[in-house]
Design a protein around this motif. Structure first.
Motif, PDB file in Angstrom:
ATOM      1  N   LYS A  38      18.757  40.998 -13.018  1.00 33.95           N
ATOM      2  CA  LYS A  38      17.463  41.725 -14.037  1.00 33.95           C
ATOM      3  C   LYS A  38      19.105  42.585 -14.756  1.00 33.95           C
ATOM      4  O   LYS A  38      19.694  43.769 -14.417  1.00 33.95           O
ATOM      5  CB  LYS A  38      17.032  42.773 -13.254  1.00 33.95           C
ATOM      6  CG  LYS A  38      16.168  43.094 -14.119  1.00 33.95           C
ATOM      7  CD  LYS A  38      15.728  43.954 -12.892  1.00 33.95           C
ATOM      8  CE  LYS A  38      14.492  44.443 -13.790  1.00 33.95           C
ATOM      9  NZ  LYS A  38      13.742  45.579 -12.813  1.00 33.95           N
ATOM     10  N   VAL A  39      19.225  41.811 -16.425  1.00 31.54           N
ATOM     11  CA  VAL A  39      19.804  42.267 -16.882  1.00 31.54           C
ATOM     12  C   VAL A  39      19.289  43.779 -18.456  1.00 31.54           C
ATOM     13  O   VAL A  39      17.962  42.662 -18.662  1.00 31.54           O
ATOM     14  CB  VAL A  39      20.394  41.615 -17.718  1.00 31.54           C
ATOM     15  CG1 VAL A  39      21.785  42.015 -19.015  1.00 31.54           C
ATOM     16  CG2 VAL A  39      21.496  40.422 -16.568  1.00 31.54           C
ATOM     17  N   VAL A  40      19.568  44.891 -18.443  1.00 32.23           N
ATOM     18  CA  VAL A  40      18.694  46.023 -19.334  1.00 32.23           C
ATOM     19  C   VAL A  40      20.224  46.045 -19.849  1.00 32.23           C
ATOM     20  O   VAL A  40      20.346  46.416 -19.510  1.00 32.23           O
ATOM     21  CB  VAL A  40      18.393  46.616 -18.012  1.00 32.23           C
ATOM     22  CG1 VAL A  40      17.631  47.907 -19.329  1.00 32.23           C
ATOM     23  CG2 VAL A  40      17.805  46.851 -16.461  1.00 32.23           C
ATOM     24  N   ALA A  41      19.480  45.786 -20.962  1.00 33.46           N
ATOM     25  CA  ALA A  41      20.647  46.171 -22.399  1.00 33.46           C
ATOM     26  C   ALA A  41      19.160  46.945 -22.854  1.00 33.46           C
ATOM     27  O   ALA A  41      18.465  46.948 -23.461  1.00 33.46           O
ATOM     28  CB  ALA A  41      20.616  44.771 -23.941  1.00 33.46           C
ATOM     29  N   CYS A  42      19.940  47.957 -23.627  1.00 34.47           N
ATOM     30  CA  CYS A  42      19.118  49.052 -24.347  1.00 34.47           C
ATOM     31  C   CYS A  42      19.748  50.030 -24.839  1.00 34.47           C
ATOM     32  O   CYS A  42      21.236  50.138 -25.346  1.00 34.47           O
ATOM     33  CB  CYS A  42      19.172  50.503 -23.317  1.00 34.47           C
ATOM     34  SG  CYS A  42      19.903  51.696 -23.443  1.00 34.47           S
ATOM     35  N   ASP A  43      19.205  50.389 -26.202  1.00 30.07           N
ATOM     36  CA  ASP A  43      19.590  51.021 -27.611  1.00 30.07           C
ATOM     37  C   ASP A  43      19.885  52.126 -26.987  1.00 30.07           C
ATOM     38  O   ASP A  43      18.993  53.285 -27.370  1.00 30.07           O
ATOM     39  CB  ASP A  43      18.803  51.003 -28.520  1.00 30.07           C
ATOM     40  CG  ASP A  43      18.935  49.421 -29.479  1.00 30.07           C
ATOM     41  OD1 ASP A  43      19.975  48.173 -29.179  1.00 30.07           O
ATOM     42  OD2 ASP A  43      18.916  48.794 -30.340  1.00 30.07           O
ATOM     43  N   GLY A  44      21.250  53.370 -27.519  1.00 35.19           N
ATOM     44  CA  GLY A  44      21.032  54.367 -26.938  1.00 35.19           C
ATOM     45  C   GLY A  44      20.198  55.030 -28.531  1.00 35.19           C
ATOM     46  O   GLY A  44      19.689  54.776 -29.716  1.00 35.19           O
ATOM     47  N   ARG A  45      20.214  56.715 -28.082  1.00 36.04           N
ATOM     48  CA  ARG A  45      19.228  57.377 -29.598  1.00 36.04           C
ATOM     49  C   ARG A  45      19.744  56.995 -30.011  1.00 36.04           C
ATOM     50  O   ARG A  45      21.208  57.617 -30.237  1.00 36.04           O
ATOM     51  CB  ARG A  45      19.016  58.679 -28.573  1.00 36.04           C
ATOM     52  CG  ARG A  45      17.677  59.413 -29.219  1.00 36.04           C
ATOM     53  CD  ARG A  45      17.857  60.535 -28.342  1.00 36.04           C
ATOM     54  NE  ARG A  45      17.291  60.821 -27.289  1.00 36.04           N
ATOM     55  CZ  ARG A  45      15.706  59.845 -26.563  1.00 36.04           C
ATOM     56  NH1 ARG A  45      14.543  59.315 -27.799  1.00 36.04           N
ATOM     57  NH2 ARG A  45      15.426  59.888 -25.696  1.00 36.04           N
ATOM     58  N   GLY A  46      19.680  56.371 -31.896  1.00 37.39           N
ATOM     59  CA  GLY A  46      19.862  56.921 -33.170  1.00 37.39           C
ATOM     60  C   GLY A  46      20.685  55.697 -33.371  1.00 37.39           C
ATOM     61  O   GLY A  46      21.079  55.511 -34.045  1.00 37.39           O
ATOM     62  N   THR A  47      20.457  54.599 -31.985  1.00 35.00           N
ATOM     63  CA  THR A  47      21.378  53.510 -32.530  1.00 35.00           C
ATOM     64  C   THR A  47      20.044  52.311 -32.234  1.00 35.00           C
ATOM     65  O   THR A  47      19.283  52.388 -31.852  1.00 35.00           O
ATOM     66  CB  THR A  47      22.281  52.491 -31.396  1.00 35.00           C
ATOM     67  OG1 THR A  47      22.138  52.731 -30.702  1.00 35.00           O
ATOM     68  CG2 THR A  47      23.332  54.273 -31.498  1.00 35.00           C
ATOM     69  N   GLY A  48      20.123  51.157 -32.932  1.00 33.41           N
ATOM     70  CA  GLY A  48      19.408  49.828 -32.906  1.00 33.41           C
ATOM     71  C   GLY A  48      18.011  50.377 -33.323  1.00 33.41           C
ATOM     72  O   GLY A  48      18.103  50.742 -34.528  1.00 33.41           O
ATOM     73  N   LYS A  49      17.112  49.883 -32.314  1.00 33.56           N
ATOM     74  CA  LYS A  49      15.746  50.181 -32.515  1.00 33.56           C
ATOM     75  C   LYS A  49      15.137  51.101 -31.941  1.00 33.56           C
ATOM     76  O   LYS A  49      14.247  51.461 -31.865  1.00 33.56           O
ATOM     77  CB  LYS A  49      15.194  48.733 -32.113  1.00 33.56           C
ATOM     78  CG  LYS A  49      15.513  47.676 -32.570  1.00 33.56           C
ATOM     79  CD  LYS A  49      14.501  46.706 -32.853  1.00 33.56           C
ATOM     80  CE  LYS A  49      14.626  45.558 -33.219  1.00 33.56           C
ATOM     81  NZ  LYS A  49      14.565  44.006 -32.260  1.00 33.56           N
TER      82      LYS A  49
END
Length: 183
Positions: A38-49
């Motif tokens: 189960k792969v979770v990719a996240c944008d840190g605060r202020g990055t990406g979306k």
């Protein structure tokens, strides 16, 4: 949960963390890992979306909130650059929540960077607000040699430009790291 994240696959959770890029940093890894995890990719605060930070940011607490939101009690953390710093800090403060730690060129709180690195960062900041010049200076560093001959260079350039543009939108905020510092 106000951070942007994507979940793919099933199995033991693997959380992918990055610094000045976004979930696109893992474009080629996610499909491979999702076959078994189960792969979770996240944008840190202020990055990406993810939203622009409106106050000081504690990336370790953000990660804890994400894991709690997704009801993940324990995960493999894979971090690149500042994502590696976040993963390390998290593992030091919440070891029971980390099954494995995979670090790729990680930062480390309390680490003193070389004079050359600091000078390069100064040149990048002095080039602001010229995003193209900032990216050009960043990519001229020898640590980006592999990327410069990669067929995926344009994706990284897109992410860097996106991230740098977003940074100009940030109010004056600080990153808060847990104490004691990891070093």
């Amino acid at each position: 949960m106000d951070l942007y994240y994507e979940v793919n696959g099933h199995g033991h959770p693997v959380v992918l963390l990055t610094g000045g890029a976004d979930v696109r940093n893992w474009t080629f890894m996610v499909p491979l890992l999702a076959k078994h995890y189960k792969v979770v990719a996240c944008d840190g605060r202020g990055t990406g979306k993810s939203p622009i930070p409106l106050e000081d940011v504690n990336p370790v607490k953000d990660l804890l909130s994400l894991l709690d939101h997704l009801e993940i009690s324990q995960a493999t953390l894979t971090g690149h650059s500042m994502g590696g710093q976040i993963a390390t800090e998290f593992a030091l403060h919440y070891p029971e929540r980390v099954s494995k730690l995979v670090l790729l060129a990680p930062g480390l709180s309390g680490f003193t960077y070389s004079k050359e690195f600091e000078e390069n960062m100064k040149k990048i900041h002095e080039a602001a607000p010229d995003i193209d010049k900032m990216v050009e200076i960043l990519l001229s560093d020898s640590s980006y040699r592999v990327l410069k001959v990669s067929p995926h260079q344009s994706l990284m350039v897109q992410m860097l430009k996106h991230h740098m543009n977003r940074m100009f939108e940030w109010p004056a905020v600080k990153l808060i790291w847990q104490q004691p510092l990891a070093i």
